[in-house]
Motif scaffolding. Structure first.
Motif, PDB file in Angstrom:
ATOM      1  N   ARG A 122      -8.218 -72.945 -25.423  1.00 21.11           N
ATOM      2  CA  ARG A 122      -8.835 -73.786 -24.536  1.00 21.11           C
ATOM      3  C   ARG A 122      -7.184 -74.362 -24.374  1.00 21.11           C
ATOM      4  O   ARG A 122      -5.855 -73.163 -25.060  1.00 21.11           O
ATOM      5  CB  ARG A 122      -9.223 -75.136 -26.094  1.00 21.11           C
ATOM      6  CG  ARG A 122     -10.354 -75.077 -26.516  1.00 21.11           C
ATOM      7  CD  ARG A 122     -10.759 -75.688 -27.585  1.00 21.11           C
ATOM      8  NE  ARG A 122     -10.027 -75.936 -28.706  1.00 21.11           N
ATOM      9  CZ  ARG A 122     -10.183 -76.528 -29.988  1.00 21.11           C
ATOM     10  NH1 ARG A 122     -11.272 -77.393 -30.032  1.00 21.11           N
ATOM     11  NH2 ARG A 122      -9.234 -77.248 -30.850  1.00 21.11           N
ATOM     12  N   PHE A 130      -3.290 -83.887 -23.767  1.00 20.90           N
ATOM     13  CA  PHE A 130      -4.780 -83.871 -23.072  1.00 20.90           C
ATOM     14  C   PHE A 130      -5.294 -82.550 -22.558  1.00 20.90           C
ATOM     15  O   PHE A 130      -4.597 -81.692 -22.533  1.00 20.90           O
ATOM     16  CB  PHE A 130      -5.016 -84.846 -22.297  1.00 20.90           C
ATOM     17  CG  PHE A 130      -4.841 -86.449 -22.577  1.00 20.90           C
ATOM     18  CD1 PHE A 130      -6.340 -86.963 -23.543  1.00 20.90           C
ATOM     19  CD2 PHE A 130      -4.007 -87.316 -22.937  1.00 20.90           C
ATOM     20  CE1 PHE A 130      -5.839 -88.073 -24.655  1.00 20.90           C
ATOM     21  CE2 PHE A 130      -3.956 -88.609 -23.901  1.00 20.90           C
ATOM     22  CZ  PHE A 130      -5.139 -89.364 -24.390  1.00 20.90           C
TER      23      PHE A 130
ATOM     24  N   VAL B 251     -14.167 -82.823 -30.604  1.00 21.63           N
ATOM     25  CA  VAL B 251     -12.881 -82.635 -29.973  1.00 21.63           C
ATOM     26  C   VAL B 251     -12.567 -83.616 -29.036  1.00 21.63           C
ATOM     27  O   VAL B 251     -12.032 -83.936 -28.702  1.00 21.63           O
ATOM     28  CB  VAL B 251     -11.297 -81.603 -29.695  1.00 21.63           C
ATOM     29  CG1 VAL B 251     -10.499 -82.112 -29.437  1.00 21.63           C
ATOM     30  CG2 VAL B 251     -12.126 -80.747 -31.299  1.00 21.63           C
ATOM     31  N   LEU B 255     -11.269 -86.876 -27.999  1.00 26.31           N
ATOM     32  CA  LEU B 255     -10.042 -86.514 -26.633  1.00 26.31           C
ATOM     33  C   LEU B 255     -10.348 -88.081 -25.504  1.00 26.31           C
ATOM     34  O   LEU B 255      -9.572 -88.394 -24.773  1.00 26.31           O
ATOM     35  CB  LEU B 255     -10.157 -85.668 -25.782  1.00 26.31           C
ATOM     36  CG  LEU B 255      -9.217 -84.328 -26.572  1.00 26.31           C
ATOM     37  CD1 LEU B 255      -9.501 -82.698 -25.622  1.00 26.31           C
ATOM     38  CD2 LEU B 255      -7.229 -84.609 -26.594  1.00 26.31           C
ATOM     39  N   ILE B 307      -5.277 -83.612 -32.859  1.00 21.58           N
ATOM     40  CA  ILE B 307      -4.689 -81.822 -32.268  1.00 21.58           C
ATOM     41  C   ILE B 307      -3.973 -81.335 -33.297  1.00 21.58           C
ATOM     42  O   ILE B 307      -4.031 -80.022 -33.338  1.00 21.58           O
ATOM     43  CB  ILE B 307      -3.594 -82.422 -30.997  1.00 21.58           C
ATOM     44  CG1 ILE B 307      -4.779 -83.143 -29.797  1.00 21.58           C
ATOM     45  CG2 ILE B 307      -2.989 -81.419 -30.603  1.00 21.58           C
ATOM     46  CD1 ILE B 307      -6.187 -82.347 -29.235  1.00 21.58           C
ATOM     47  N   GLU B 310      -6.252 -79.373 -35.749  1.00 24.02           N
ATOM     48  CA  GLU B 310      -7.140 -78.202 -35.102  1.00 24.02           C
ATOM     49  C   GLU B 310      -6.744 -77.076 -34.778  1.00 24.02           C
ATOM     50  O   GLU B 310      -7.915 -75.661 -34.737  1.00 24.02           O
ATOM     51  CB  GLU B 310      -7.630 -79.214 -33.477  1.00 24.02           C
ATOM     52  CG  GLU B 310      -8.168 -79.030 -32.670  1.00 24.02           C
ATOM     53  CD  GLU B 310      -9.444 -79.689 -33.378  1.00 24.02           C
ATOM     54  OE1 GLU B 310     -10.801 -78.340 -32.898  1.00 24.02           O
ATOM     55  OE2 GLU B 310      -9.459 -80.447 -33.826  1.00 24.02           O
ATOM     56  N   HIS B 314      -8.360 -73.518 -34.431  1.00 20.58           N
ATOM     57  CA  HIS B 314      -8.206 -73.027 -33.166  1.00 20.58           C
ATOM     58  C   HIS B 314      -6.454 -72.492 -32.872  1.00 20.58           C
ATOM     59  O   HIS B 314      -6.246 -73.214 -32.384  1.00 20.58           O
ATOM     60  CB  HIS B 314      -8.798 -73.553 -31.619  1.00 20.58           C
ATOM     61  CG  HIS B 314     -10.664 -74.046 -31.196  1.00 20.58           C
ATOM     62  ND1 HIS B 314     -11.077 -72.637 -31.450  1.00 20.58           N
ATOM     63  CD2 HIS B 314     -11.545 -74.556 -32.049  1.00 20.58           C
ATOM     64  CE1 HIS B 314     -12.104 -73.333 -31.232  1.00 20.58           C
ATOM     65  NE2 HIS B 314     -12.657 -73.993 -31.765  1.00 20.58           N
ATOM     66  N   SER B 316      -5.099 -70.689 -30.871  1.00 16.47           N
ATOM     67  CA  SER B 316      -5.036 -70.212 -30.055  1.00 16.47           C
ATOM     68  C   SER B 316      -4.557 -71.601 -28.725  1.00 16.47           C
ATOM     69  O   SER B 316      -3.912 -70.985 -27.779  1.00 16.47           O
ATOM     70  CB  SER B 316      -6.429 -69.896 -29.476  1.00 16.47           C
ATOM     71  OG  SER B 316      -7.195 -71.024 -29.278  1.00 16.47           O
ATOM     72  N   ASP B 317      -4.875 -72.395 -29.841  1.00 15.72           N
ATOM     73  CA  ASP B 317      -4.315 -73.430 -29.006  1.00 15.72           C
ATOM     74  C   ASP B 317      -2.499 -73.373 -29.084  1.00 15.72           C
ATOM     75  O   ASP B 317      -2.099 -74.488 -27.904  1.00 15.72           O
ATOM     76  CB  ASP B 317      -4.382 -75.068 -29.529  1.00 15.72           C
ATOM     77  CG  ASP B 317      -5.719 -75.302 -29.934  1.00 15.72           C
ATOM     78  OD1 ASP B 317      -7.213 -74.584 -28.997  1.00 15.72           O
ATOM     79  OD2 ASP B 317      -6.217 -76.128 -30.270  1.00 15.72           O
ATOM     80  N   LEU B 454     -22.486 -69.173 -29.627  1.00 13.45           N
ATOM     81  CA  LEU B 454     -21.871 -70.196 -30.637  1.00 13.45           C
ATOM     82  C   LEU B 454     -21.191 -71.605 -30.104  1.00 13.45           C
ATOM     83  O   LEU B 454     -21.893 -71.442 -28.995  1.00 13.45           O
ATOM     84  CB  LEU B 454     -20.272 -68.955 -29.992  1.00 13.45           C
ATOM     85  CG  LEU B 454     -20.229 -67.402 -30.859  1.00 13.45           C
ATOM     86  CD1 LEU B 454     -19.219 -66.408 -29.778  1.00 13.45           C
ATOM     87  CD2 LEU B 454     -20.691 -67.645 -32.024  1.00 13.45           C
ATOM     88  N   SER B 456     -18.584 -72.625 -29.413  1.00 10.48           N
ATOM     89  CA  SER B 456     -17.862 -72.608 -28.585  1.00 10.48           C
ATOM     90  C   SER B 456     -18.198 -72.914 -26.651  1.00 10.48           C
ATOM     91  O   SER B 456     -18.293 -72.800 -26.348  1.00 10.48           O
ATOM     92  CB  SER B 456     -16.735 -71.811 -28.649  1.00 10.48           C
ATOM     93  OG  SER B 456     -17.167 -70.395 -28.904  1.00 10.48           O
ATOM     94  N   PHE B 460     -15.424 -77.544 -23.223  1.00  7.81           N
ATOM     95  CA  PHE B 460     -14.278 -77.449 -21.544  1.00  7.81           C
ATOM     96  C   PHE B 460     -15.256 -76.557 -20.781  1.00  7.81           C
ATOM     97  O   PHE B 460     -14.855 -75.975 -20.076  1.00  7.81           O
ATOM     98  CB  PHE B 460     -13.318 -76.755 -22.223  1.00  7.81           C
ATOM     99  CG  PHE B 460     -12.788 -78.062 -23.536  1.00  7.81           C
ATOM    100  CD1 PHE B 460     -12.867 -78.704 -23.679  1.00  7.81           C
ATOM    101  CD2 PHE B 460     -11.906 -76.622 -23.980  1.00  7.81           C
ATOM    102  CE1 PHE B 460     -12.453 -79.566 -24.658  1.00  7.81           C
ATOM    103  CE2 PHE B 460     -11.753 -77.501 -25.199  1.00  7.81           C
ATOM    104  CZ  PHE B 460     -11.819 -78.719 -26.002  1.00  7.81           C
TER     105      PHE B 460
END
Lengths: 162, 553
Positions: A122, A130, B251, B255, B307, B310, B314, B316-317, B454, B456, B460
């Motif tokens: 993400r 954001f 999330v 947000l 965040i 989080e 993840h 990967s964030d 999944l 996920s 987004f």
């Protein structure tokens, strides 16, 4: 209406962008690694006592070990003894562990690390936090709006880029 | 209650599953005399220490701190309470990535812990925790310090999750073969350890290099970028993290809420930073009171609140390639024997300081529920105080037969030497049998593939296609029961590689002929791998990435 050769139309933004310095993948990775090192570090600043000359007033840690006083004095060891005898950095320890685990046929420290994620990453705006759907052209950092982009370009864009 | 048969943990003799149940019944009859011991859960940031008779352990910071205000003094462990001004504290931590490397720090802290006014040993046996796969030279040093320096009579070292497991089965009166997964999320890392038949299932253990330290440092970094420069205030920001951060359930929704203007925003909080004059510890300003004192230094937290945690789910964030905590739990369960998986998902235990984020348990449940087959029961348990749960398990260990069988006395240490006693500790609750059978591939499992819808997939904007990224080496395999309905069909894979910097191809699935599946996957894999290898060569260089690229990227 004809356009003369000399006065070709074009956007100034694009021209500006051409001048941008683009950081390549190798550098981006190096930069990412620096960020990870920062996240793993204990302190950001330097030792505030580094310039102090240690005097005898500083308490010695051995002082508060009362239980040992009536025991064998020979056994008493200073901190330096352990530090000297077992001084190994983390990488050495991991390497040793790998060798040992191969001998014993067990998984090592490195083996139990999680695999790569199967989920897509993400992306969050580095400035406001954001969701950020755009990439910075020169360094690849994510941002969400022109406003955040400007902040980013003014502040962190080329930070850590050697 | 938790009486193991003694020989099962010795490396020389291996347990036979048929014999031990009978022995268990016999041994349960024996009452165990009350033993007193000192239990030391040696966390990388907080030491939990106390006698077995105590209700709660004492929490002592496992570090030496230097303050800017008091230039001639070091604060060891609890002494930090005497420090007037905790701004700009400088930390000396004994552990590096959870493993003790700085003895010049650890030794004084232990001296402090065992001093007269904290928790003297006084000839009690000592139960000490150590991280999983503790390195040999660290173990040597621990043994030397405890036996020769502190002259303890009996020492027992084990992994904190062992204690948590013992605590769990004793609390619930389960029998000792109860299967469960323990997720221990601490300061330096997060371990996921499945217990089957009372011992760790080695092949399925996973470690995620995300811990509380990383979260605090990340929060510090983003606050410093957005508001004040707090890069030097690790101590204060750690408190900010503990006081304000939480795990959101969704999330995306959160947000949207956080993006609302301040007047209608339910997430934003004003945090009063400590000034070490009147306010020693910061606090959240009451949102109902609009007026505040002018002297307060306010830190406004909005999306940072959710965040930051989080990252656990993840990584990967922040650019780490490693999988998140929930995904890793699923991976770990799926690496266990097929007949145990369902019972493992019934008891998932969350311990460690990171679990104290509000909403952590609910989020874990939601993620695991969506990742595991729907016919299985998913049960997530989090003790009231996740950080001290392991410590409390020390009492359960003390009552068990294993303790007396495996404890090492000073005499043992002198006679047998550290090699043998380390074997004894390291084999405690450790199942080596399954490692020997590892080489045989499980043919039954290979037939089924995990058709993951999944969660996920809907993250987004990519919700319309069920997307999963595939790697031949780590396909998630699923129990036959869960996927029986799908076994008739098979999938044909279509590939679309995106140029946007994602190294792994994205594989869309649709129903097709069974025979073709493998070929297509292989072709696809080849296509992706060629550019990847060229790029990865650099990453594999040891100079750049001493711990391997996985830990960074």
């Amino acid at each position: 209406m004809t356009i003369t050769k000399g006065a070709q139309r074009g956007s100034t933004r694009l021209k500006e962008n051409e001048k941008l310095r683009v950081i390549d993948d190798v550098q981006r990775k190096r930069r990412q690694r620096k960020v990870m090192e920062m996240l793993e570090s204990d302190n950001y600043h330097d030792d505030p006592h580094a310039d102090l000359v240690m005097s005898k007033k500083v308490p010695k840690f051995e002082d508060n070990l009362e239980q040992r006083t009536n025991r064998n004095k020979k056994r008493e060891r200073t901190v330096d003894y352990y530090q000297f005898k077992y001084r190994k950095n983390f990488q050495q320890l991991v390497d040793e562990d790998r060798l040992e685990s191969e001998m014993k046929q067990r998984p090592s420290y490195m083996d139990i690390q999680c695999e790569e994620s199967q989920l897509p990453a993400r992306h969050f705006c580095a400035v406001c936090g954001f969701l950020g759907q755009y990439n910075c052209l020169s360094c690849g950092t994510r941002y969400c709006s022109i406003r955040c982009m400007e902040t980013h370009v003014d502040t962190r864009c080329l930070k850590w880029a050697a | 209650m938790a009486d193991w048969d003694s020989k099962s943990f010795r490396p020389s003799r291996r347990r036979r599953s048929s014999g031990s149940t009978r022995e268990l019944l016999v041994k349960q009859a024996k009452p165990s005399p009350q033993l007193q011991a000192l239990i030391l859960d040696n966390g990388a940031y907080t030491i939990k220490v106390g006698y077995s008779k105590d209700e709660e352990p004492r929490l002592i910071p496992n570090c030496i701190m230097k303050a800017k205000s008091e230039r001639k003094r070091l604060f060891v462990g609890k002494q930090i309470e005497e420090c007037r001004d905790c701004s700009g504290l400088y930390f000396l931590l004994p552990c590096e990535r959870g493993y003790i490397t700085r003895w010049e720090v650890q030794k004084p802290v232990w001296d402090h812990v065992f001093s007269k006014n904290v928790c003297p040993i006084e000839d009690n046996p000592v139960i000490l925790t150590q991280p999983l796969f503790n390195f040999k030279s660290i173990q040597d040093c621990i043994d030397e310090i405890f036996f020769e320096e502190y002259e303890v009579t009996n020492l027992f070292r084990c992994v904190p999750t062992d204690l948590a497991y013992l605590n769990y089965i004793r609390e619930r009166n389960f029998n000792k073969r109860h299967a469960c997964v323990i997720v221990d999320s601490g300061y330096s890392f997060t371990h996921i350890i499945p217990y089957i038949n009372g011992s760790k299932f080695v092949r399925a253990i996973r470690r995620l290099n995300v811990g509380g330290k990383l979260l605090t440092n990340h929060l510090k970094d983003i606050i410093s970028y957005r508001q004040y420069n707090v890069m030097e205030e690790t101590y204060v920001i750690n408190q900010v993290k503990e006081d304000t951060c939480y795990v959101s359930e969704d999330v995306k929704k959160e947000l949207l809420e956080a993006a609302k203007p301040l007047s209608r925003n339910s997430i934003v909080r004003n945090y009063v930073l400590p000034d070490f004059n009147g306010i020693r510890r910061g606090f959240i300003l009451d949102p109902n009171k609009t007026e505040s004192e002018d002297s307060y230094q306010i830190l406004r937290l909005n999306n940072e609140r959710f965040i930051v945690p989080e990252i656990l789910f993840h990584p990967s964030d922040i650019g780490m390639k490693s999988m998140g905590i929930a995904e890793a739990v699923v991976k770990s369960i799926m690496s266990c024997p097929i007949e145990q998986r369902e019972s493992l998902s019934k008891s998932i235990i969350l311990i460690g300081g990171n679990c104290k984020f509000p909403g952590f348990k609910e989020r874990m449940y939601a993620e695991l529920r969506s990742l595991l087959p729907d016919k299985w029961h998913v049960n997530v348990f989090q003790p009231d105080d996740a950080a001290t749960y392991s410590w409390k398990g020390g009492n359960a260990l003390l009552k068990s037969q294993d303790f007396r069988n495996n404890v090492v006395t000073k005499k043992d240490y002198d006679e047998l030497g550290s090699m043998i006693i380390q074997e004894r500790f390291n084999n405690f609750m450790f199942d080596y049998r399954e490692l020997q059978t590892q080489s045989k591939p499980d043919r039954d499992q290979e037939k089924f593939k995990y058709l993951s819808k999944l969660k996920s997939g809907s993250i987004f904007g990519k919700s319309d296609v069920a997307i999963s990224i595939e790697n031949t080496k780590d396909q998630i395999k699923v129990d036959a029961e869960g996927e029986n309905s799908n076994s008739g069909q098979s999938e044909k894979d279509e590939l679309s590689v995106e140029d946007t910097g994602q190294d792994v191809g994205i594989v869309k699935r649709s129903v097709g002929r069974p025979g073709k599946t493998k070929e297509v996957v292989e072709v696809v894999q080849k296509d992706i791998k060629v550019p990847e290898e060229e790029e990865e060569n650099l990453c594999e260089s040891i100079d750049l990435f001493p711990f391997g690229t996985n830990s960074y990227l």
